[in-house]
Write an enzyme that holds these catalytic residues in place. Structure first.
Site, PDB file in Angstrom:
ATOM      1  N   TYR A   1       0.838  -1.204   0.000  1.00 36.61           N
ATOM      2  CA  TYR A   1       0.000   0.000   0.000  1.00 36.61           C
ATOM      3  C   TYR A   1       0.869   1.249   0.000  1.00 36.61           C
ATOM      4  CZ  TYR A   1      -3.586   3.316   1.454  1.00 36.61           C
ATOM      5  OH  TYR A   1      -4.440   4.383   1.521  1.00 36.61           O
TER       6      TYR A   1
ATOM      7  N   TRP B   1       1.823   5.401  -2.153  1.00 37.61           N
ATOM      8  CA  TRP B   1       1.712   6.391  -3.225  1.00 37.61           C
ATOM      9  C   TRP B   1       3.097   6.610  -3.846  1.00 37.61           C
ATOM     10  CZ3 TRP B   1      -2.363  10.355  -3.947  1.00 37.61           C
ATOM     11  CH2 TRP B   1      -3.532  10.068  -3.245  1.00 37.61           C
TER      12      TRP B   1
END
Length: 766
Positions: free
Chosen positions: A108, A110
């Protein structure tokens, strides 16, 4: 000197080198560029970068297996060929002995705005191609509760969030914005896939100039910009649902609710009304009741209810509200409050979850698709809600509830993480550290020595976005950017695609993974889908080389049709939503049938368990940082410049500071039953009394990693937050709030070493 185009999650930019220094410039069309761009130049060659493949000494010496020394063991530098051989053999061992479900490919994070070098996509594609799949996670830390409750009661998450209300509508139509949790521009500066124009602050200013009244409900005054004249209601953190109920009560008893809308477009109002008025439990949810919970004045609550019933009102609920105990409730109750006003589906009115929480919310969608990398078919069905990773590792085979069903935690033997930092996202870091000790092997691709990398067995140096070519694009941003490489790879760093290609070759899956394409070949292939859609619309559709040379391509924007909520309102039967009833579910028979004590069949005030005590009397708000995206490039110039004495900054009210002998700039210790951290104090009346605010994202820096619950000297609040789910329905993250004590730290000040790389140790037996 030539500027080359590039992009990030927090803004498009260009870069050039002069005298050995990288300079970045925001895109010239961006009216409000993010200062976080200032963190990028340090990413090229910072000492915190991972320079070569590293393997934990204990893993090399003893082989795979549980080990509580993760995070406090030394690392050995290993050549690429050897480390890839060892990793491929370990993947094959786990697959053959335990099955692909024993590999958790959560990853998980960005990592990059680029659509090809998308860390999750690369990992998942590799695991599907090479070992037949992986155990996975669902939902997000940002919106875990909302992603489950909204489809049950209103409609699909993306449709409710992205295709509902636009900033242009707010500026043109809205009379009152009732912003629960605010709409902080530091949050809306960020959007997955890149942002070419930051329009949120300008839209709020335009609305305010037209006469829109903004009401900020939340403990932090700067969660709305100061120049729009917002009314601030500094309620007790986590009590928004009680306030919403009191507003609803006033609307109901004064007959200001839209009964025709409730009858035609909703189900369950009579059941909820009995609860609201106290007929079902003997407690009327009126303003006086809510005043004792929220800390607001009862007369102010009644006046607000009357105001929102007059004119076009937009009810917004920030993502922060649902990252707390019973986080489903304010999301659902916000829908009910807006339904009572009868404006759902009207331009600039009704309800919008998370408007202002991300840059791509409140914007029209593009008329053509943007590039995406296919991930293949996952042969594994085992999953967890994303915030339950420590539970999974600590309790393999145990059952858990999620969205009306019972599931079983997979028995994870190999944890593979690419492009994320659970020591930023997750809660109760001491518990996470113990959980990571339970797996056989923990693999990380990382550009820098984050705490996640320091707890891994195999650390593979990955390039940053600046060292790769890619395409930045988002479905709600009209500018697609050709991301030219701005720097050579640091040390021995490789991009994730190169690493996975080499591993796939060793596992006999290279063709399935690469399809015979190199990076530039993939970029051209992914671009072709957008090119074809442009041509089909009759829009300019340059070929890939033309696009790459131009550096950007403007995409056509679709019509603002209001999405499913506008269509629903226009439906003559009022039953066009994809909910069980086809209507807005004020009472959900489905959820009631799950029989979850912590999530009943209609919105309700459920008191939290984590409340102030004599020992821990302050409420901590652990919100998103303003100086970086999550924990990315915490060592960057902009992030570093906003620390005090190298520590993250916590804010507290003057009265709370004075009671503890704390002055502005003092180093303080925040402590509770789970851990403690140091931070620098900023004393301000912009924080409600009884509240301390410490943003997430400071790299975890334990003073003595050999201890249980060591002191983090840098200021990571997740040593303090609780690792429990929002409810049995969604099992979302509850890391926004907890309780602490704050005290002045008068001892010798330990240095911050979060950005110092580990010193390589000798190879076992060498």
């Amino acid at each position: 000197m030539t500027d080359l185009p590039h992009s990030s999650h927090w803004g498009a930019f260009s870069g050039h080198w002069r005298d050995g220094t990288l300079t970045v410039r925001p895109h010239p069309d961006d009216p409000d560029p993010s200062p976080v761009l200032g963190n990028l130049p340090a990413a090229v060659a910072h000492p915190a970068r991972v320079a070569a493949p590293m393997v934990r000494r204990g893993w090399l010496e003893r082989g795979p297996g549980p080990d509580d020394r993760r995070g406090r063991d030394g690392f050995v530098e290993v050549g690429w060929d050897e480390v890839l051989d060892r990793l491929a053999a370990e993947l094959a061992r786990v697959r053959d002995e335990h099955g692909p479900a024993a590999v958790f490919g959560g990853s998980y994070g960005w990592a990059s705005a680029g659509r090809f070098h998308h860390a999750q996509g690369q990992l998942h594609r590799f695991l599907n191609a090479a070992i037949g799949g992986y155990a996975y996670s669902v939902n997000t830390y940002s919106a875990g509760a909302a992603e489950v409750i909204l489809p049950r009661v209103l409609g699909p998450f993306e449709a409710v969030v992205r295709r509902n209300i636009t900033w242009e509508q707010v500026a043109a139509h809205t009379d009152t914005v009732l912003a629960f949790g605010g709409m902080a521009v530091k949050n809306s500066a960020v959007g997955a896939g890149g942002v070419s124009r930051h329009v949120e602050h300008g839209a709020m200013r335009a609305a305010a100039a037209r006469g829109t009244r903004f009401v900020l409900v939340g403990p932090l005054r700067d969660d709305l910009p100061p120049d729009i004249g917002a009314q601030w209601l500094p309620l007790v953190p986590g009590t928004d649902t009680a306030l919403m109920l009191a507003l609803a009560h006033t609307l109901a008893v004064e007959g200001r609710h839209d009964r025709a809308f409730l009858d035609r477009y909703c189900v369950g109002w009579p059941t909820f009304e009995r609860y609201l008025l106290g007929r079902s439990d003997g407690v009327a949810k009126d303003a006086a009741w809510a005043a004792g919970i929220t800390g607001l004045d009862a007369a102010e609550i009644v006046a607000l209810a009357r105001r929102i019933a007059s004119g076009r009102t937009l009810v917004t609920v920030a993502q922060s509200l649902q990252r707390a105990e019973h986080g489903e409730q304010p999301v659902w109750m916000g829908v009910v409050l807006a339904a009572m006003l009868g404006q759902i589906g009207l331009p600039g009115g009704g309800y919008n979850y998370a408007l202002g929480s991300l840059a791509h919310y409140g914007r029209a969608r593009n008329a053509v698709p943007v590039p995406t990398l296919r991930q293949g078919v996952n042969g594994v069905r085992a999953f967890i809600p994303v915030a339950r990773i420590a539970d999974m590792l600590l309790n393999p085979g145990a059952e858990f509830d999620y969205d009306g069903r019972r599931h079983t935690y997979p028995d994870t033997r190999l944890l593979y993480w690419v492009g994320g930092n659970p020591f930023h996202h997750h809660q109760d870091l001491d518990r996470l550290r113990r959980a990571l000790g339970r797996v056989d092997t923990f693999v990380v691709h990382e550009p820098a020595w984050t705490a996640t990398a320091r707890h891994a067995d195999i650390v593979l140096p990955a390039t940053t976005t600046l060292e790769r070519e890619d395409i930045a694009a988002a479905g709600t941003d009209p500018l697609m950017i050709a991301m030219h490489r701005l720097a050579e790879p640091f040390g021995q760093a490789r991009d994730d695609y190169a690493i996975f290609t080499a591993l796939a070759r060793r596992l006999g899956a290279e063709e399935a993974f690469t399809e015979g394409r190199d990076v530039r070949g993939w970029l051209a292939h992914l671009y072709s889908r957008t090119q074809k859609a442009l041509a089909d619309l009759g829009s300019p559709a340059p070929d890939f080389e033309e696009f790459w040379a131009a550096g950007q391509l403007r995409l056509p924007v679709g019509d603002d049709d209001g999405g499913i909520l506008r269509a629903f309102r226009d439906d003559p039967d009022g039953a066009a939503l994809p909910t069980p009833s086809g209507r807005i579910e004020i009472f959900s028979a489905t959820i009631a049938g799950f029989d979850y004590p912590d999530c009943p069949g209609h919105p309700a005030w459920l008191p939290p368990a984590d409340v102030p005590t004599a020992r821990y009397p302050l409420r901590l708000v652990a919100n998103q940082p303003a100086t970086r995206l999550h924990s990315q490039f915490d060592f960057g110039a902009h992030s570093a410049a906003n620390k005090i004495r190298d520590r993250e900054v916590c804010r507290l009210h003057p009265g709370d500071a004075a009671a503890r002998g704390i002055a502005d700039g003092d180093v303080v210790r925040l402590v509770n039953a789970r851990g403690a951290c140091l931070a620098a104090a900023r004393v301000t009346d912009g924080v409600r009394a009884g509240v301390v605010q410490l943003p997430t994202g400071a790299w975890y820096d334990p003073l003595d990693a050999s201890q249980d619950a060591p002191l983090c000297v840098h200021g990571n609040p997740n040593v303090l937050t609780r690792d429990v789910g929002t409810s049995a329905l969604a099992q979302g993250c509850t890391g926004q709030h907890t309780v602490v004590e704050v005290e002045r730290f008068d001892g010798p000040l330990p240095p911050v070493r979060a950005f110092d790389p580990p010193v390589p140790v000798a190879r076992p037996g060498g």
